[in-house]
Design a protein around this motif. Structure first.
Motif, PDB file in Angstrom:
ATOM      1  N   LEU A 226       0.798  -1.133   0.183  1.00 17.61           N
ATOM      2  CA  LEU A 226       0.144   0.082  -0.010  1.00 17.61           C
ATOM      3  C   LEU A 226       0.789   1.200   0.175  1.00 17.61           C
ATOM      4  O   LEU A 226       0.505   2.123  -0.714  1.00 17.61           O
ATOM      5  N   PRO A 227       2.006   1.527   0.843  1.00 16.33           N
ATOM      6  CA  PRO A 227       2.816   2.696   0.665  1.00 16.33           C
ATOM      7  C   PRO A 227       3.322   2.919  -0.539  1.00 16.33           C
ATOM      8  O   PRO A 227       3.389   3.939  -0.972  1.00 16.33           O
ATOM      9  N   ALA A 228       3.751   1.767  -1.133  1.00 15.36           N
ATOM     10  CA  ALA A 228       4.524   2.037  -2.388  1.00 15.36           C
ATOM     11  C   ALA A 228       3.326   2.364  -3.477  1.00 15.36           C
ATOM     12  O   ALA A 228       3.617   3.149  -4.428  1.00 15.36           O
ATOM     13  N   VAL A 229       2.306   1.706  -3.351  1.00 11.59           N
ATOM     14  CA  VAL A 229       1.276   1.954  -4.492  1.00 11.59           C
ATOM     15  C   VAL A 229       0.715   3.422  -4.216  1.00 11.59           C
ATOM     16  O   VAL A 229       0.616   4.202  -5.247  1.00 11.59           O
ATOM     17  N   LEU A 230       0.411   3.882  -3.106  1.00  7.81           N
ATOM     18  CA  LEU A 230      -0.118   5.114  -3.033  1.00  7.81           C
ATOM     19  C   LEU A 230       1.089   6.161  -3.307  1.00  7.81           C
ATOM     20  O   LEU A 230       0.711   7.215  -3.866  1.00  7.81           O
ATOM     21  N   GLY A 231       2.377   5.958  -2.828  1.00 13.39           N
ATOM     22  CA  GLY A 231       3.423   6.993  -3.166  1.00 13.39           C
ATOM     23  C   GLY A 231       3.746   6.930  -4.919  1.00 13.39           C
ATOM     24  O   GLY A 231       3.735   8.200  -5.172  1.00 13.39           O
ATOM     25  N   ALA A 232       3.473   5.801  -5.226  1.00 17.43           N
ATOM     26  CA  ALA A 232       3.669   6.123  -6.784  1.00 17.43           C
ATOM     27  C   ALA A 232       2.492   6.629  -7.651  1.00 17.43           C
ATOM     28  O   ALA A 232       2.672   7.480  -8.442  1.00 17.43           O
ATOM     29  N   SER A 233       1.204   6.535  -7.040  1.00 20.83           N
ATOM     30  CA  SER A 233       0.207   7.007  -7.763  1.00 20.83           C
ATOM     31  C   SER A 233       0.044   8.558  -7.253  1.00 20.83           C
ATOM     32  O   SER A 233      -0.241   9.351  -8.127  1.00 20.83           O
ATOM     33  N   LEU A 234       0.337   8.954  -6.057  1.00 19.30           N
ATOM     34  CA  LEU A 234       0.330  10.343  -5.911  1.00 19.30           C
ATOM     35  C   LEU A 234       1.466  11.155  -6.518  1.00 19.30           C
ATOM     36  O   LEU A 234       1.317  12.340  -6.959  1.00 19.30           O
ATOM     37  N   GLY A 235       2.472  10.397  -6.636  1.00 22.37           N
ATOM     38  CA  GLY A 235       3.758  11.228  -7.232  1.00 22.37           C
ATOM     39  C   GLY A 235       3.570  11.315  -8.718  1.00 22.37           C
ATOM     40  O   GLY A 235       3.779  12.449  -9.275  1.00 22.37           O
ATOM     41  N   VAL A 236       3.086  10.440  -9.344  1.00 23.87           N
ATOM     42  CA  VAL A 236       2.770  10.342 -10.849  1.00 23.87           C
ATOM     43  C   VAL A 236       1.764  11.299 -11.034  1.00 23.87           C
ATOM     44  O   VAL A 236       1.708  12.374 -11.865  1.00 23.87           O
ATOM     45  N   LEU A 237       0.476  11.642 -10.109  1.00 16.70           N
ATOM     46  CA  LEU A 237      -0.535  12.741 -10.215  1.00 16.70           C
ATOM     47  C   LEU A 237       0.077  13.912 -10.232  1.00 16.70           C
ATOM     48  O   LEU A 237      -0.338  14.776 -10.948  1.00 16.70           O
ATOM     49  N   LEU A 238       0.889  14.137  -9.279  1.00 16.45           N
ATOM     50  CA  LEU A 238       1.433  15.746  -9.240  1.00 16.45           C
ATOM     51  C   LEU A 238       2.707  15.894 -10.158  1.00 16.45           C
ATOM     52  O   LEU A 238       2.500  17.112 -10.572  1.00 16.45           O
ATOM     53  N   VAL A 239       3.389  14.893 -10.622  1.00 18.57           N
ATOM     54  CA  VAL A 239       4.042  15.122 -11.940  1.00 18.57           C
ATOM     55  C   VAL A 239       3.312  15.664 -12.995  1.00 18.57           C
ATOM     56  O   VAL A 239       3.758  16.576 -13.821  1.00 18.57           O
ATOM     57  N   SER A 240       2.318  14.576 -13.187  1.00 10.52           N
ATOM     58  CA  SER A 240       1.435  15.042 -14.587  1.00 10.52           C
ATOM     59  C   SER A 240       0.881  16.473 -14.507  1.00 10.52           C
ATOM     60  O   SER A 240       0.778  17.088 -15.306  1.00 10.52           O
ATOM     61  N   ALA A 241       0.444  16.735 -13.317  1.00  9.31           N
ATOM     62  CA  ALA A 241      -0.112  18.035 -13.051  1.00  9.31           C
ATOM     63  C   ALA A 241       0.495  19.062 -13.093  1.00  9.31           C
ATOM     64  O   ALA A 241       0.461  20.080 -13.891  1.00  9.31           O
ATOM     65  N   GLY A 242       2.190  19.028 -12.727  1.00  7.75           N
ATOM     66  CA  GLY A 242       2.938  19.978 -12.940  1.00  7.75           C
ATOM     67  C   GLY A 242       3.249  20.152 -14.258  1.00  7.75           C
ATOM     68  O   GLY A 242       3.545  21.122 -14.938  1.00  7.75           O
ATOM     69  N   ALA A 243       3.560  18.991 -15.019  1.00  5.87           N
ATOM     70  CA  ALA A 243       3.884  19.210 -16.293  1.00  5.87           C
ATOM     71  C   ALA A 243       2.735  19.683 -17.303  1.00  5.87           C
ATOM     72  O   ALA A 243       3.010  20.611 -18.200  1.00  5.87           O
ATOM     73  N   SER A 244       1.624  19.240 -17.149  1.00  5.76           N
ATOM     74  CA  SER A 244       0.448  19.965 -17.486  1.00  5.76           C
ATOM     75  C   SER A 244       0.246  21.457 -17.506  1.00  5.76           C
ATOM     76  O   SER A 244      -0.115  22.086 -18.323  1.00  5.76           O
ATOM     77  N   SER A 245       0.651  21.819 -16.338  1.00  2.00           N
ATOM     78  CA  SER A 245       0.518  23.521 -15.895  1.00  2.00           C
ATOM     79  C   SER A 245       1.444  24.152 -16.951  1.00  2.00           C
ATOM     80  O   SER A 245       1.174  25.107 -17.289  1.00  2.00           O
ATOM     81  N   VAL A 246       2.621  23.510 -17.164  1.00  2.00           N
ATOM     82  CA  VAL A 246       3.430  24.215 -18.061  1.00  2.00           C
ATOM     83  C   VAL A 246       2.986  24.005 -19.545  1.00  2.00           C
ATOM     84  O   VAL A 246       3.236  24.755 -20.553  1.00  2.00           O
ATOM     85  N   LEU A 247       2.542  22.794 -20.177  1.00  2.85           N
ATOM     86  CA  LEU A 247       2.114  22.572 -21.377  1.00  2.85           C
ATOM     87  C   LEU A 247       1.171  23.364 -21.793  1.00  2.85           C
ATOM     88  O   LEU A 247       0.994  23.867 -22.957  1.00  2.85           O
ATOM     89  N   SER A 248       0.114  23.354 -20.995  1.00  2.00           N
ATOM     90  CA  SER A 248      -1.261  24.061 -21.316  1.00  2.00           C
ATOM     91  C   SER A 248      -0.785  25.569 -21.806  1.00  2.00           C
ATOM     92  O   SER A 248      -1.580  26.190 -22.215  1.00  2.00           O
ATOM     93  N   ALA A 249       0.212  26.029 -21.004  1.00  6.67           N
ATOM     94  CA  ALA A 249       0.417  27.489 -21.230  1.00  6.67           C
ATOM     95  C   ALA A 249       1.440  27.851 -22.202  1.00  6.67           C
ATOM     96  O   ALA A 249       1.385  28.708 -23.056  1.00  6.67           O
TER      97      ALA A 249
END
Length: 521
Positions: A399-422
């Motif tokens: 569970l710690p690994a799955v949650l850590g990987a899931s939340l990490g990818v979510l934040l990375v994807s949101a950060g990359a999208s914040s740059v890409l959309s602009a």
């Protein structure tokens, strides 16, 4: 008048090429793809000629029925895709209804899909190249089948037109129609694996479909080849009766459309200011409230993630539920999809972005507000599916690994999208358009943007995913904890950097971005 409508359709298609070179390229690519489909149908039809007549007939009836069904579902899938044939455009002209019906039906075939369907239908006659009478029946059946496709599609479009003006109906239609289509391939593959042989059930299915408007025209040639002339005549009569009935229904629906104003459905009563009452009165809070309102009411947002809850279905179909370790990857996969959902968020604003420009809101506040809205929607969903995957596998140590990987990818994807959309704007569906409306010249740009986003997110998420894979392979506690730490830290850094970098782009190029979006009209 029929010829005038056909010329009008062709003229509109040709004029579209002058507006965008990308649209011309897209048309050429679509035409080449359609030509390849016709060639494959012709080759498959020749291959069927070496099978027994009843097997060849079964394949043609089932495949032809799927084609007709696809045309009939088109009005639900392609709302706003092609408005050149909207009957309401002819309200001011005294066109006889019969000529308008015929003209609209034929004009609906004046395009790559219609021509490809007609040529593919005629190509099915190659199955009966050694039986002249059956070949003639195949050509007659192909013409009738394509007519059923065109008339049925336009009839259903006219019947459901008042409902398609209701946003909620369009959202439900997307879920009800698109999601099963997405899941059809894996489910069909599993069914084919479980059935001992196609020959055991295909003829029975074909016999049933042959007595329906979907498969009747495609059964005519097989019936003639088998000497069942009465059955062939019955199929022709059934198809003609279906066409007559559909024309009557279409005529009535068309009269209603031309004589009555469109309805936008029931008007919801507003109570308070919604999300604006719940979030702080700051720049980021106001933008987050507006974006959450879009997530709640704009079908472009809802439709883009409507299939997310159904992503586990192929995993479960192929691997089962209990002990299926592939379910542990659901969290990171869905996290990427949810985070990347705002990669075109700025383009969705369209000219409404002027309010951000004239109000002087900071770019970082714009980026942060959109990310906050995304996390309100994505965090519960990603967490739920991540925990659900662990529960299905039964290994709570992951569970710690799955949650850590899931939340990490979510934040990375949101950060990359914040740059890409602009930094990378491309045409998207305008407000009020359907989910499947294709903006002119946007196909190639969307493909480039999606590919760029996948590469960037994959590179930034690589450290987390590598440690996550090690954790799943070894089952070590230290690897699970390291995955959680690396995922959260790298995700937080990527998110902060993405908000700042994307905000700096908006601060520097806000008016230019607005001008580019205004040029899409």
């Amino acid at each position: 008048m029929v010829a005038v409508l056909l010329r009008l359709k062709v003229t509109l298609i040709l004029n579209g090429f002058r507006r965008s070179v990308w649209q011309t390229i897209g048309f050429v690519l679509a035409a080449l793809y359609a030509l390849s489909v016709v060639v494959m149908v012709a080759a498959a039809s020749v291959g069927l000629s070496f099978l027994p007549d009843d097997e060849a007939r079964a394949w043609q009836v089932v495949c032809g029925s799927l084609v007709v069904l696809g045309w009939w579902l088109l009005p639900l899938l392609a709302y706003g895709l092609d408005a050149t044939l909207d009957p309401r455009r002819f309200q001011q002209y005294a066109i006889p209804r019969r000529e308008l019906l015929i003209g609209l039906a034929l004009a609906g075939l004046a395009g790559v899909p219609g021509i490809a369907t007609l040529l593919s239908g005629l190509a099915t006659g190659l199955t009966w190249w050694d039986a002249p009478l059956a070949l003639l029946g195949a050509l007659v059946g192909a013409v009738l089948g394509v007519a059923v496709c065109a008339v049925g599609s336009r009839m259903l479009a006219a019947v459901v037109a008042p409902l398609l003006d209701w946003r909620r109906f369009r959202e439900v239609a997307v879920v009800v129609v698109v999601v099963p289509i997405i899941m059809l391939a894996p489910l069909l593959g599993q069914v084919l694996d479980d059935v001992s042989g196609v020959d055991d059930w295909l003829p029975g299915v074909a016999d049933v479909l042959a007595w329906t408007p979907l498969g009747a025209p495609w059964s005519i040639a097989g019936d003639i080849a088998g000497g069942s002339w009465l059955l062939a005549l019955a199929r022709i009569a059934l198809t003609l009766a279906t066409l007559a009935l559909m024309l009557l229904v279409w005529g009535a629906a068309l009269a209603r459309t031309l004589e009555r104003p469109p309805s936008r459905g029931p008007v919801a009563q507003a109570h308070g200011y919604g999300w604006f009452d719940r979030l702080p009165a700051t720049g980021a809070g106001a933008i987050a409230a507006r974006c959450l309102t879009y997530w709640q009411r704009d079908p472009r947002y809802a439709g883009s993630i409507a299939f997310v809850p159904f992503i586990p279905v192929p995993f479960i179909v192929f691997g089962g539920l209990e002990g299926n370790e592939s379910l542990l990857w659901l969290g990171p996969i869905i996290a990427y999809i949810m985070g990347f959902a705002i990669s075109a968020d700025l383009a969705y604003d369209y000219t409404a972005f002027w309010l951000h420009v004239v109000s002087g809101v900071r770019g970082a506040a714009d980026r942060a507000g959109r990310v906050i809205a995304l996390l309100v929607v994505a965090l519960p969903l990603v967490t739920l599916l991540a925990v659900g995957g662990v529960w299905a596998v039964g290994d709570w140590g992951t569970l710690p690994a799955v949650l850590g990987a899931s939340l990490g990818v979510l934040l990375v994807s949101a950060g990359a999208s914040s740059v890409l959309s602009a930094t990378y704007l491309y045409p998207v569906q305008k407000p009020g358009e359907g989910l499947f409306a294709q903006p002119q010249g946007g196909t190639t740009a969307i493909l480039i943007g999606q590919t760029l986003g996948i590469v960037v997110v994959a590179v930034l998420s690589a450290p987390t995913l590598v440690v996550f894979a090690v954790s799943l392979a070894t089952g070590a506690t230290w690897a699970a904890i390291l995955t959680a730490v690396v995922g959260l830290v790298s995700g937080a850094v990527a998110l902060v950097v993405g908000i700042r970098k994307g905000g700096a782009v908006i601060d520097r190029r806000g008016p230019d971005l607005l001008q580019r979006m205004a040029a899409w009209s």
